[in-house]
Write an enzyme that holds these catalytic residues in place. Sequence first.
Site, short mmCIF file in Angstrom:
data_model
loop_
_atom_site.label_atom_id
_atom_site.label_comp_id
_atom_site.label_asym_id
_atom_site.label_seq_id
_atom_site.Cartn_x
_atom_site.Cartn_y
_atom_site.Cartn_z
N LYS A 12 0.82 -1.22 0.00
CA LYS A 12 0.00 0.00 0.00
C LYS A 12 0.86 1.27 0.00
CE LYS A 12 -3.96 -2.12 2.40
NZ LYS A 12 -4.90 -2.00 3.54
N TYR A 54 -12.75 -3.44 -2.84
CA TYR A 54 -13.24 -3.14 -1.49
C TYR A 54 -14.77 -3.11 -1.44
CZ TYR A 54 -8.52 -2.07 0.25
OH TYR A 54 -7.20 -2.16 0.65
N ASN A 78 -2.01 0.23 6.92
CA ASN A 78 -1.47 -1.00 7.51
C ASN A 78 -0.58 -1.77 6.54
OD1 ASN A 78 -3.51 -1.88 5.88
ND2 ASN A 78 -4.84 -2.58 7.51
N HIS A 105 -2.15 -5.27 1.73
CA HIS A 105 -3.39 -6.05 1.62
C HIS A 105 -2.99 -7.50 1.39
CE1 HIS A 105 -7.20 -7.65 0.14
NE2 HIS A 105 -6.48 -8.23 -0.81
N GLU A 129 -9.09 -12.17 -6.74
CA GLU A 129 -8.20 -11.01 -6.65
C GLU A 129 -6.96 -11.16 -7.53
OE1 GLU A 129 -7.52 -10.34 -2.45
OE2 GLU A 129 -9.59 -9.71 -2.14
N1 UDP Z 1 -9.92 -0.11 6.85
C1 UDP Z 1 -10.01 1.16 7.38
N2 UDP Z 1 -10.77 1.36 8.52
C2 UDP Z 1 -11.43 0.34 9.14
C3 UDP Z 1 -11.33 -0.96 8.59
C4 UDP Z 1 -10.58 -1.16 7.44
O1 UDP Z 1 -9.43 2.11 6.82
O2 UDP Z 1 -12.10 0.58 10.16
C5 UDP Z 1 -9.12 -0.33 5.64
C6 UDP Z 1 -7.74 -0.96 5.96
O3 UDP Z 1 -6.77 -0.40 5.09
C7 UDP Z 1 -8.00 -2.42 5.65
C8 UDP Z 1 -8.94 -2.30 4.45
O4 UDP Z 1 -9.78 -1.20 4.77
O5 UDP Z 1 -6.78 -3.11 5.39
C9 UDP Z 1 -9.75 -3.53 4.13
O6 UDP Z 1 -10.49 -3.89 5.26
P1 UDP Z 1 -10.62 -5.41 5.69
O7 UDP Z 1 -11.64 -5.49 6.79
O8 UDP Z 1 -10.82 -6.26 4.50
O9 UDP Z 1 -9.19 -5.72 6.38
P2 UDP Z 1 -7.92 -6.56 5.89
O10 UDP Z 1 -8.45 -7.76 5.14
O11 UDP Z 1 -7.08 -5.67 5.03
O12 UDP Z 1 -7.20 -6.96 7.15
MG MG Z 2 -9.78 -7.85 3.58
#
Ligand code: UDP
Ligand code: MG
Length: 161
Positions: free
Chosen positions: A16, A56, A119, A122, A133
Amino acid sequence: MAGEKGVKEQTLVLIKPDAIQRGLIGKIVDRFEVKGLKLAGLKMMTLDEAILREHYAHIADKPFFPGLAKFMQSTPVIALCWEGLDVVDTVRRITGITKAREAEAGSIRGDFAMSVSCNVIHASDSTENAEKEVSRFFKVDELFSYDKSEYMHVYAEDELS
Ligand code: UDP
Ligand code: MG
């Protein structure tokens, strides 16, 4: 190739914009390489609105989505396709939980990030999503099949069949 089981299972990782800005590309790639995973595809790309909405879709109606979309478009990202036995689960474990400051030490998010949004990477969360994906981010001719000589030391013979 995407969706195949065994050592040919594949998953998608995106490096990212926060990681690009912070100079973490090499360190992140290294974590997956030293684990013994095979790199099947790698490219730098900018993400348009359409691919972000698709990628997303599960959070597109959340209040944080516009900010997340802006963040994900703030620099190009690097897409990686990793291959290996149970690679989807393995890569999720190496990635760590979403809220990076609570992610386990030793995971990429646990070691390199403090934010729930920024974070650093992805990673696909299931084999079904990984298959979708990988084909969302890579064309067929951008994925490579080749022999990795270290496999005879990474896996036992019966795991390779
Ligand atoms: N995200 C965010 N705020 C939140 C939850 C998620 O900005 O409260 C963003 C974060 O970058 C995350 C991405 O949205 O990695 C996708 O969310 P997901 O729940 O799929 O988490 P991941 O699979 O990346 O752990
Ligand atoms: Mg996810």
